[in-house]
Write a protein that holds these residues in place. Structure first.
Motif: not given
Length: 192
Positions: A47-59
């Motif tokens: 989650m990014g700043k203020g839960r307003k943006s995000a990244l999906l990570t797959m490993v």
């Protein structure tokens, strides 16, 4: 003075809802835990700043090969679209995906169908069951600290971090990079 009646805190009802048709991690094939094959992935969001943006990570569990996808929103349908877009070119190397219990993964069946994979969910509040992904998220945080607004991060910056992680020799993998293990091609760093 009006007092509210006392309410028990334990055993409270989770008002956010549950993920439908989830398959528990206990039903995952034993080969996944052994990390003896390529194609078993772990997924999570950062989650990014203020839960307003995000990244999906797959490993990928055996090779540590990492895919990072910027999300346009936190909704489950948007995450499913982003996961399919980011992983479609690797669908032939996706057998299983183990996710956490965030409601952003509610469209897991769409992901499973699109990639031809089986999706499993870790137990709630058990991040160690997806330890490789949690560790990788920590490495990603070295590039994108806690208060990063991912809406301000370019696709080129995300690609740069992905390349750094995938070309970084890993001690736990015989000093081979995830890229070398995933593509099964040895890279001579002195030649480049």
């Amino acid at each position: 003075i009006v007092c509210k009646p006392y309410r028990k805190r334990y055993g409270s009802y989770d008002s956010r809802g549950k993920i439908k048709n989830r398959t528990d991690i206990d039903k995952r094939p034993a080969a996944v835990a052994e990390r003896s094959r390529t194609g078993d992935w772990e997924g999570d969001t950062i989650m990014g700043k203020g839960r307003k943006s995000a990244l999906l990570t797959m490993v990928e569990r055996r090779t540590l090969y990492t895919i990072i996808v910027k999300l346009t929103g936190k909704r489950a349908d948007l995450l499913a679209q982003a996961a399919l877009k980011g992983m479609q070119h690797l669908a032939h190397k996706v057998k299983t995906i183990t996710l956490d219990n965030g409601l952003e993964f509610a469209q897991h069946q769409q992901i499973a169908q699109g990639l031809g994979a089986d999706v499993y969910f870790a137990h709630p509040y058990s991040p160690w069951q997806r330890g490789i992904n949690e560790n990788t998220n920590g490495l990603i945080r070295q590039y994108f600290p806690k208060e990063t607004d991912f809406n301000q991060v370019s696709d080129e910056q995300i690609q740069f971090v992905m390349n750094r992680l995938n070309n970084r020799p890993r001690k736990t993998r015989g000093c081979l990079s995830p890229n070398e293990l995933f593509t099964q091609q040895r890279v001579n760093l002195l030649a480049t």
